[in-house]
Design an enzyme around this catalytic site. Structure first.
Site, PDB file in Angstrom:
ATOM      1  N   LEU A 322      12.352   2.486  -1.780  1.00 56.28           N
ATOM      2  CA  LEU A 322      11.311   3.232  -1.073  1.00 56.28           C
ATOM      3  C   LEU A 322      10.304   3.702  -2.110  1.00 56.28           C
ATOM      4  O   LEU A 322      10.638   4.507  -2.985  1.00 56.28           O
ATOM      5  CB  LEU A 322      11.909   4.426  -0.331  1.00 56.28           C
ATOM      6  CG  LEU A 322      10.917   5.361   0.384  1.00 56.28           C
ATOM      7  CD1 LEU A 322      10.006   4.586   1.325  1.00 56.28           C
ATOM      8  CD2 LEU A 322      11.660   6.455   1.149  1.00 56.28           C
ATOM      9  N   VAL A 324       7.129   5.738  -2.912  1.00 55.16           N
ATOM     10  CA  VAL A 324       6.345   6.847  -2.351  1.00 55.16           C
ATOM     11  C   VAL A 324       4.903   6.848  -2.835  1.00 55.16           C
ATOM     12  O   VAL A 324       4.135   7.770  -2.521  1.00 55.16           O
ATOM     13  CB  VAL A 324       7.013   8.202  -2.669  1.00 55.16           C
ATOM     14  CG1 VAL A 324       8.421   8.244  -2.108  1.00 55.16           C
ATOM     15  CG2 VAL A 324       7.013   8.489  -4.173  1.00 55.16           C
ATOM     16  N   GLY A 325       4.511   5.824  -3.584  1.00 55.12           N
ATOM     17  CA  GLY A 325       3.122   5.691  -4.013  1.00 55.12           C
ATOM     18  C   GLY A 325       2.700   6.740  -5.018  1.00 55.12           C
ATOM     19  O   GLY A 325       3.515   7.369  -5.702  1.00 55.12           O
ATOM     20  N   GLY A 326       1.385   6.920  -5.107  1.00 52.42           N
ATOM     21  CA  GLY A 326       0.832   7.907  -6.027  1.00 52.42           C
ATOM     22  C   GLY A 326       0.566   9.212  -5.326  1.00 52.42           C
ATOM     23  O   GLY A 326       1.159   9.521  -4.288  1.00 52.42           O
ATOM     24  N   GLY A 327      -0.338   9.986  -5.889  1.00 55.85           N
ATOM     25  CA  GLY A 327      -0.707  11.252  -5.273  1.00 55.85           C
ATOM     26  C   GLY A 327      -0.185  12.472  -5.980  1.00 55.85           C
ATOM     27  O   GLY A 327      -0.647  13.590  -5.711  1.00 55.85           O
ATOM     28  N   LEU A 328       0.812  12.318  -6.854  1.00 55.94           N
ATOM     29  CA  LEU A 328       1.338  13.464  -7.594  1.00 55.94           C
ATOM     30  C   LEU A 328       0.206  14.077  -8.411  1.00 55.94           C
ATOM     31  O   LEU A 328      -0.353  13.449  -9.304  1.00 55.94           O
ATOM     32  CB  LEU A 328       2.483  13.013  -8.492  1.00 55.94           C
ATOM     33  CG  LEU A 328       3.099  14.059  -9.414  1.00 55.94           C
ATOM     34  CD1 LEU A 328       3.584  15.276  -8.646  1.00 55.94           C
ATOM     35  CD2 LEU A 328       4.248  13.446 -10.225  1.00 55.94           C
ATOM     36  N   GLY A 329      -0.159  15.310  -8.066  1.00 54.88           N
ATOM     37  CA  GLY A 329      -1.353  15.918  -8.644  1.00 54.88           C
ATOM     38  C   GLY A 329      -1.103  16.612  -9.968  1.00 54.88           C
ATOM     39  O   GLY A 329       0.036  16.794 -10.416  1.00 54.88           O
ATOM     40  N   TYR A 332      -5.888  20.949 -12.561  1.00 58.76           N
ATOM     41  CA  TYR A 332      -7.066  20.937 -13.417  1.00 58.76           C
ATOM     42  C   TYR A 332      -7.598  22.339 -13.700  1.00 58.76           C
ATOM     43  O   TYR A 332      -8.181  22.580 -14.755  1.00 58.76           O
ATOM     44  CB  TYR A 332      -8.185  20.115 -12.774  1.00 58.76           C
ATOM     45  CG  TYR A 332      -7.963  18.629 -12.763  1.00 58.76           C
ATOM     46  CD1 TYR A 332      -8.229  17.853 -13.890  1.00 58.76           C
ATOM     47  CD2 TYR A 332      -7.476  17.985 -11.632  1.00 58.76           C
ATOM     48  CE1 TYR A 332      -8.032  16.485 -13.871  1.00 58.76           C
ATOM     49  CE2 TYR A 332      -7.280  16.617 -11.601  1.00 58.76           C
ATOM     50  CZ  TYR A 332      -7.559  15.864 -12.726  1.00 58.76           C
ATOM     51  OH  TYR A 332      -7.363  14.505 -12.717  1.00 58.76           O
ATOM     52  N   CYS A 538     -31.147   9.907 -20.435  1.00 55.29           N
ATOM     53  CA  CYS A 538     -32.421  10.328 -19.842  1.00 55.29           C
ATOM     54  C   CYS A 538     -32.293  10.322 -18.328  1.00 55.29           C
ATOM     55  O   CYS A 538     -32.996   9.596 -17.612  1.00 55.29           O
ATOM     56  CB  CYS A 538     -33.544   9.400 -20.293  1.00 55.29           C
ATOM     57  SG  CYS A 538     -33.828   9.423 -22.061  1.00 55.29           S
TER      58      CYS A 538
END
Length: 670
Positions: A322, A324-329, A332, A538
């Protein structure tokens, strides 16, 4: 704060009991015309610098301030020693590494990987989870070769793998990942060559899982599998109903760019059964956006995904993983909130919630728990690099008083002078309105020819002097009236820096991403100036005028007075994810110099030096040939010699400067 960060006070400084500047109980006398305020600066301590720049909030455990008032870096976190960043920058400059300079700390990468795996290991033990965890690094986050090499090297003890989101990234991952048992997740758009390459890589002992993100990919996978005689390793990416939050919240849900709806996932299952390769389906993947600031969103997503995983297993798929992808913050701004530039959870919270929810869902239906995978790029790579740049000059509004006031001065000038003299805490808001009215009247009279240029200049000087005094009073108030909210920004100085925002901090320009920015030295001094940062390009957008703050965002940054005879270094922190590869060549400012630092028992060693782009290299990107350019200048110089518009010495100097410049750094040199 550790012992090393004890405060350093000069003979003129006295620490207040509460560590903060107390508000003045009475106002100083108004300045006399043409005089300066020679009062001593307010007390200042290292602790105040720590609170002001919120370094403990966003920098823990890697960044702090030492007794000398310099930012320190602890690349191994709480495991080991620290480096004085200001001294390190000076030492690197002595090695002819010009600013701006990107400093990568390899040990921070190792510590981030270890920390993430330790949190999942702790959660697995706490909940008696019988499955495992294998993280992967999304190559899109930072494709730099030395960094990917470090990720693979430091990830070996944890079987840490890679995720590819394109064919070029797949080429990187296949060649670099040599860790037995590590996962290789294949995402993104896929053609036949992509799919064939991923399947054939199984013969090298790798485990590339092809994640189906569009229905059109499945027939191609089946065809290639039959052609090669290789059983594929497959996953499906689900479009969850759970919505993300923040800037990337719209990348999820039914209208997400990638992923399959539940009916489409069922079509995949049925077609795989028909092709006789249902056992190939082993992974469920989802992604609910980048920089998820709220733990509740993570909980909702894993709850939904766990239910889908269990159902797929009971439909006959050979489910093992499984993702769970990314997204772990990352935090900042150090506020530990669900603000888009922060997060209201830590790594352990994240791991605990995922493990607990997956275990519960699987236990309910008597399904074996999966090996969990996360694609944490921002959380791994952000802290490891610091961008250091120097201030070239600064400019502020002309708030000094005119040197004298004639008795026959224009009435508007006299009115502004009387307004300035009468400003108090009781009437500062009214005084601001009066000063603004007199300034507008002065401009109107000038435009109609009733005010001289000199008189207009004196009126403007007095107006800005009024604003300066009003702002000083407003800063001491608990509440600032709405009509004075913009005064801080209006009065801000501009600090011109040796940097291209478009090259080194593109997200700051493109999506208003907040990054911690602060001086890396002089932190025992009070930063009495308020300014914004303007880069070398510029372009009016080439600036940073939003900065982290405990309460939302502030429009100015507290800075020290610029001294032209001494260097003043600023650092941009937490920019190690996405910024390097997304930078562009606006005004032909190229890649910065980069150096990789590794902590040693005796200090540090420089592992790699990556020289920034020269002007020749940048010009080649836009199809200019340096030799042709030099030849064009030579011919024009010869023609000018024939026409006696230039001397031979001048022509040679021009050519030498031109050729020398082409081989140099695109940024300014001291």
């Amino acid at each position: 704060m550790g012992e090393e960060s004890s405060q350093v006070l000069s003979e003129e400084q006295v620490q207040l009991d509460d560590g903060e500047s107390k508000p003045a109980t009475s106002l100083p006398k108004p300045l006399q015309l043409g005089t300066k305020n020679n009062s001593k600066p307010a007390n200042w301590t290292i602790e105040k610098s720590e609170n002001l720049y919120r370094i403990a909030g966003w920098g823990e455990p890697y960044f702090s301030i030492n007794a000398a008032g310099h930012v320190t870096v602890s690349p191994q976190g709480d495991r080991g020693g620290s480096l004085d960043l200001f001294e390190l920058v000076n030492a690197l400059r002595e090695r002819n590494l010009s600013l701006p300079l990107l400093i990568r700390f390899s040990d921070i990468l190792e510590h981030r990987i270890d920390r993430l795996n330790a949190c999942f290991a702790k959660a697995i033990a706490r909940y008696n989870y019988t499955g495992g965890y294998k993280g992967v690094f999304p190559v899109k986050c930072n494709q730099q070769r030395h960094l990917v090499e470090d990720i693979v090297r430091f990830g070996k003890p944890h079987q840490f793998g890679l995720e590819a989101g394109s064919k070029p990234e797949l080429m990187i991952a296949l060649a670099m990942l040599d860790t037995p048992g590590a996962m290789l997740i294949c995402n993104g758009y896929k053609d036949r060559e992509y799919i064939e390459t991923a399947m054939l890589a199984q013969k090298l002992g790798q485990s590339p899982i092809i994640v189906l993100e569009q229905l059109e990919e499945l027939p191609l996978v089946v065809e290639v599998s039959q052609s090669l005689g290789i059983q594929p390793l497959l996953g499906v990416r689900a479009k969850l109903s759970t919505k993300g939050v923040g800037r990337w919240g719209t990348s999820t849900g039914d209208r997400a760019k990638f992923g399959l709806t539940i009916p489409e996932i069922l079509q995949v299952v049925n077609q795989l059964k028909e092709a006789g390769i249902i056992n190939s389906l082993q992974l469920l993947h989802y992604h609910i956006g980048s920089q998820i600031s709220s733990i509740s969103v993570i909980k909702d997503a894993i709850l939904e995904a766990s239910k889908i995983y269990v159902e797929l297993a009971q439909l006959g798929a050979n489910m093992k993983y499984l993702d769970v992808g990314g997204g772990l913050g990352i935090d900042y701004d150090g506020s530990q909130t669900n603000f888009h530039a922060s997060k209201n959870y830590n790594l352990q919270n994240y791991a605990n919630d995922i493990i607990a929810e997956v275990k519960d869902a699987c236990s309910e239906r008597n399904v074996a728990v999966p090996t969990l995978i996360s694609e944490s790029g921002r959380a791994i790579a952000s802290h490891q690099s610091v961008l250091i740049f120097d201030v070239l000059s600064s400019s502020g509004v002309p708030s000094d008083l005119p040197p004298s006031l004639d008795i026959e001065e224009h009435p508007i000038v006299r009115n502004l002078w009387e307004t300035y003299k009468s400003i108090t805490e009781e009437n500062y808001q009214e005084a601001f309105h009066d000063a603004t009215q007199f300034k507008e009247e002065a401009l109107s009279r000038f435009n109609f020819g009733y005010l001289t240029l000199t008189e207009r200049a004196r009126a403007e000087q007095l107006y800005w002097a009024c604003c300066k005094q009003i702002l000083e009073i407003a800063r001491r108030q608990a509440y600032v009236p709405d009509d004075l909210e913009d005064l801080e920004k209006i009065m801000a100085s501009i600090y011109y820096v040796n940097l291209s925002v478009f090259q080194s901090a593109p997200d700051s320009w493109a999506i208003d991403q907040l990054f911690p920015i602060m001086p890396i030295h002089r932190l025992t001094e009070e930063p009495t100036e308020r300014g914004i940062v303007a880069d070398l390009t510029c372009d009016s957008d080439g600036k940073i005028d939003q900065f982290i703050d405990l309460r939302d965002v502030k429009p100015v940054l507290e800075l020290h007075p610029f001294k032209s005879d001494k260097p003043y270094y600023l650092g941009l922190f937490l920019g190690g994810a996405y910024q390097e590869i997304m930078g562009n060549l606006h005004n032909l400012f190229g890649d910065t110099n980069a150096v990789h630092i590794h902590l040693t028992p005796k200090g540090y060693k420089i592992e790699h030096v990556v020289k920034g782009d020269t002007m020749t290299e940048v010009l080649s990107y836009v199809q200019y040939d340096a030799e042709d350019l030099v030849e064009n200048i030579r011919r024009r110089a010869e023609q000018a010699l024939l026409e006696k518009r230039i001397t031979i010495q001048e022509s040679q100097r021009l050519l030498q400067n031109y050729e020398r410049s082409l081989g140099r750094y695109t940024y300014l040199s001291p």
